[in-house]
Design an enzyme around this catalytic site. Structure first.
Site, mmCIF file in Angstrom:
data_model
loop_
_atom_site.group_PDB
_atom_site.id
_atom_site.type_symbol
_atom_site.label_atom_id
_atom_site.label_comp_id
_atom_site.label_asym_id
_atom_site.label_seq_id
_atom_site.Cartn_x
_atom_site.Cartn_y
_atom_site.Cartn_z
ATOM 1 N N ARG A 225 1.818 -40.781 43.210
ATOM 2 C CA ARG A 225 0.542 -41.407 42.848
ATOM 3 C C ARG A 225 0.764 -42.224 41.580
ATOM 4 N NH1 ARG A 225 -1.036 -40.714 47.323
ATOM 5 N NH2 ARG A 225 -2.670 -39.299 48.029
ATOM 6 N N HIS A 273 0.690 -49.306 48.631
ATOM 7 C CA HIS A 273 0.392 -47.944 49.094
ATOM 8 C C HIS A 273 0.518 -47.848 50.621
ATOM 9 C CE1 HIS A 273 -1.922 -44.061 47.895
ATOM 10 N NE2 HIS A 273 -1.217 -43.854 48.989
HETATM 11 P P1 NDP Z 1 3.288 -30.650 49.197
HETATM 12 O O1 NDP Z 1 2.075 -30.027 48.646
HETATM 13 O O2 NDP Z 1 3.811 -30.205 50.535
HETATM 14 O O3 NDP Z 1 4.504 -30.432 48.169
HETATM 15 C C1 NDP Z 1 4.359 -30.605 46.801
HETATM 16 C C2 NDP Z 1 5.690 -30.348 46.126
HETATM 17 O O4 NDP Z 1 5.570 -30.682 44.743
HETATM 18 C C3 NDP Z 1 6.136 -28.878 46.193
HETATM 19 O O5 NDP Z 1 7.516 -28.781 46.361
HETATM 20 C C4 NDP Z 1 5.725 -28.353 44.819
HETATM 21 O O6 NDP Z 1 6.531 -27.265 44.349
HETATM 22 C C5 NDP Z 1 5.982 -29.566 43.954
HETATM 23 N N1 NDP Z 1 5.183 -29.480 42.734
HETATM 24 C C6 NDP Z 1 3.833 -29.431 42.614
HETATM 25 N N2 NDP Z 1 3.482 -29.326 41.311
HETATM 26 C C7 NDP Z 1 4.629 -29.293 40.614
HETATM 27 C C8 NDP Z 1 4.948 -29.173 39.232
HETATM 28 N N3 NDP Z 1 3.984 -29.041 38.311
HETATM 29 N N4 NDP Z 1 6.247 -29.166 38.864
HETATM 30 C C9 NDP Z 1 7.217 -29.275 39.781
HETATM 31 N N5 NDP Z 1 7.001 -29.401 41.127
HETATM 32 C C10 NDP Z 1 5.721 -29.398 41.519
HETATM 33 O O7 NDP Z 1 3.068 -32.217 49.191
HETATM 34 P P2 NDP Z 1 3.605 -33.327 50.209
HETATM 35 O O8 NDP Z 1 5.095 -33.282 50.224
HETATM 36 O O9 NDP Z 1 2.904 -33.237 51.508
HETATM 37 O O10 NDP Z 1 3.065 -34.668 49.487
HETATM 38 C C11 NDP Z 1 3.386 -34.979 48.169
HETATM 39 C C12 NDP Z 1 2.557 -36.136 47.664
HETATM 40 O O11 NDP Z 1 2.988 -37.357 48.230
HETATM 41 C C13 NDP Z 1 1.060 -36.118 48.007
HETATM 42 O O12 NDP Z 1 0.348 -35.229 47.191
HETATM 43 C C14 NDP Z 1 0.680 -37.568 47.769
HETATM 44 O O13 NDP Z 1 0.314 -37.742 46.409
HETATM 45 C C15 NDP Z 1 1.963 -38.330 48.033
HETATM 46 N N6 NDP Z 1 1.846 -39.168 49.233
HETATM 47 C C16 NDP Z 1 1.998 -40.522 49.127
HETATM 48 C C17 NDP Z 1 1.905 -41.330 50.219
HETATM 49 C C18 NDP Z 1 2.146 -42.793 50.132
HETATM 50 O O14 NDP Z 1 1.934 -43.501 51.121
HETATM 51 N N7 NDP Z 1 2.606 -43.307 49.016
HETATM 52 C C19 NDP Z 1 1.619 -40.784 51.551
HETATM 53 C C20 NDP Z 1 1.507 -39.360 51.566
HETATM 54 C C21 NDP Z 1 1.606 -38.593 50.446
HETATM 55 P P3 NDP Z 1 6.638 -25.871 45.153
HETATM 56 O O15 NDP Z 1 7.533 -26.158 46.328
HETATM 57 O O16 NDP Z 1 7.256 -24.964 44.188
HETATM 58 O O17 NDP Z 1 5.241 -25.533 45.553
HETATM 59 C C1 OXD Z 2 -1.773 -39.763 51.512
HETATM 60 C C2 OXD Z 2 -1.573 -41.143 51.153
HETATM 61 O O1 OXD Z 2 -1.950 -38.930 50.618
HETATM 62 O O2 OXD Z 2 -1.768 -42.012 52.017
HETATM 63 O O3 OXD Z 2 -1.717 -39.459 52.721
HETATM 64 O O4 OXD Z 2 -1.183 -41.453 50.036
#
Ligand code: NDP
Ligand code: OXD
Length: 310
Positions: A225, A273
């Protein structure tokens, strides 16, 4: 009680999802905004943007589904505890992210932004290519997306690292966890990919201190983000040469204002995005499966832990 889901996001996708629900499970009634019918019948809501007065609007709401993978658009503290919040885990989002990050890592490794600049200058300037084994790619976030992109880039032979909140073990990936390990993790990353959720703990994490801890001349890919990045710190790191390039799919303001310095910076590639997008049938199916789980009294996939914010 009948299962009624209201949808308020992209209209075209909403109509496609309504058709999918109609074909797949006539027992679940899918209503697309603004035709919500009687809001007191609505037990599920799928939305991208926050909805004001959620509980006044939908007094029987049980689950709020995000129509994307992230839930940072919602103010979690304003949503009553009894309403579960669920993010979308959609194969199309995973697939899109695998493609985009593979493209971005390869483009940075093979100096494509540099060649693009050479082209605008009309100069023929080959640069020696490092072997993939000598390039370390680090992924921040080891969720459904972080793990999928590591899988996608592994065949190229990069050295791989990852960082998450809790410790993970993944074959061929050196895993780090927690804030104490962050600087050690980034100190080995030639290309850093941010795939974290935006939470209080991760806001502004891509900042001057982090860039200074990375090897000189390394690069950044932000597909998390815009709020993860301190934009001024990135511009300074690029102009000092501490970072060489950045590929940014997300920005603090979207759409990125036309006068924003990112647009004209030859060391930055901006995309609007689009790294991955919520699908049609794949996402509708994920949503329907979750509703069925909830109706059976089972735990849904992607339930948000409010204390962690993701
Ligand atoms: P998940 O919730 O499956 O995974 C999040 C990961 O981040 C986990 O491994 C978690 O650790 C880690 N994490 C969270 N907080 C922290 C922290 N404080 N310190 C270290 N690691 C942390 O998310 P997704 O993989 O499904 O998606 C990730 C993000 O990608 C979404 O939230 C969104 O913002 C972004 N996104 C962007 C898109 C785009 O088109 N640009 C599309 C889709 C998503 P742990 O494994 O220990 O829980
Ligand atoms: C999502 C995105 O979170 O599009 O799916 O960024």
């Amino acid at each position: 009680m009948k299962a009624v889901i209201a949808y308020k996001a992209d209209q075209k996708r909403g109509h496609a999802w309504r058709d999918y629900f109609g074909r797949s499970d006539p027992g679940v009634e899918f209503r697309v905004w603004p035709e919500f019918g009687d809001p007191a019948e609505v037990r599920y809501l799928a939305a991208w943007d926050p909805i004001d007065n959620l509980t006044a609007e939908f007094p029987k709401l049980e689950v709020l589904f995000s129509t994307g993978a992230g839930v940072d658009q919602f103010d979690l503290s304003s949503i009553p505890d009894e309403i579960q919040i669920v993010r979308l885990i959609d194969p199309a989002i995973v697939e899109g992210m695998r493609e985009y990050v593979s493209f971005a890592v390869l483009a940075l490794h093979r100096n494509i932004l540099g060649y693009q600049q050479s082209q605008t200058e009309g100069t023929w300037k080959p640069v020696t290519t490092r072997s993939a084994a000598d390039v370390c790619v680090g992924v921040m976030g080891l969720g459904s997306l972080g793990q999928a992109v590591l899988d996608a880039i592994e065949p190229f032979g990069y050295s791989l690292r990852a960082w998450s909140r809790s410790q993970h073990e993944i074959e061929n990936v050196t895993c780090f966890s927690g804030s104490d390990d962050l600087q050690t993790f980034v100190s080995g990353c030639d290309i850093l990919v941010c795939l974290l959720p935006l939470t209080a703990a991760t806001t502004g994490i891509l900042n001057r201190d982090l860039f200074n801890a990375m090897p000189g001349g390394s690069s950044l890919v932000n597909v998390g983000r815009g709020g993860h990045l301190v934009e001024g710190d990135l511009l300074s790191a690029l102009s000092s040469g501490q970072l060489s390039n950045a590929i940014l799919d997300v920005t603090s303001e979207e759409p990125l204002p036309t006068d924003h310095p990112f647009w004209k910076n030859p060391r930055i590639l901006v995309t609007p995005h689009i790294a991955s997008m919520t699908g049609y049938d794949t996402a509708a199916n994920a949503l329907l499966e979750n509703i069925r789980r909830h109706e059976r009294g089972e735990r849904m996939v992607g339930v948000v832990d409010r204390s962690l914010g993701y």
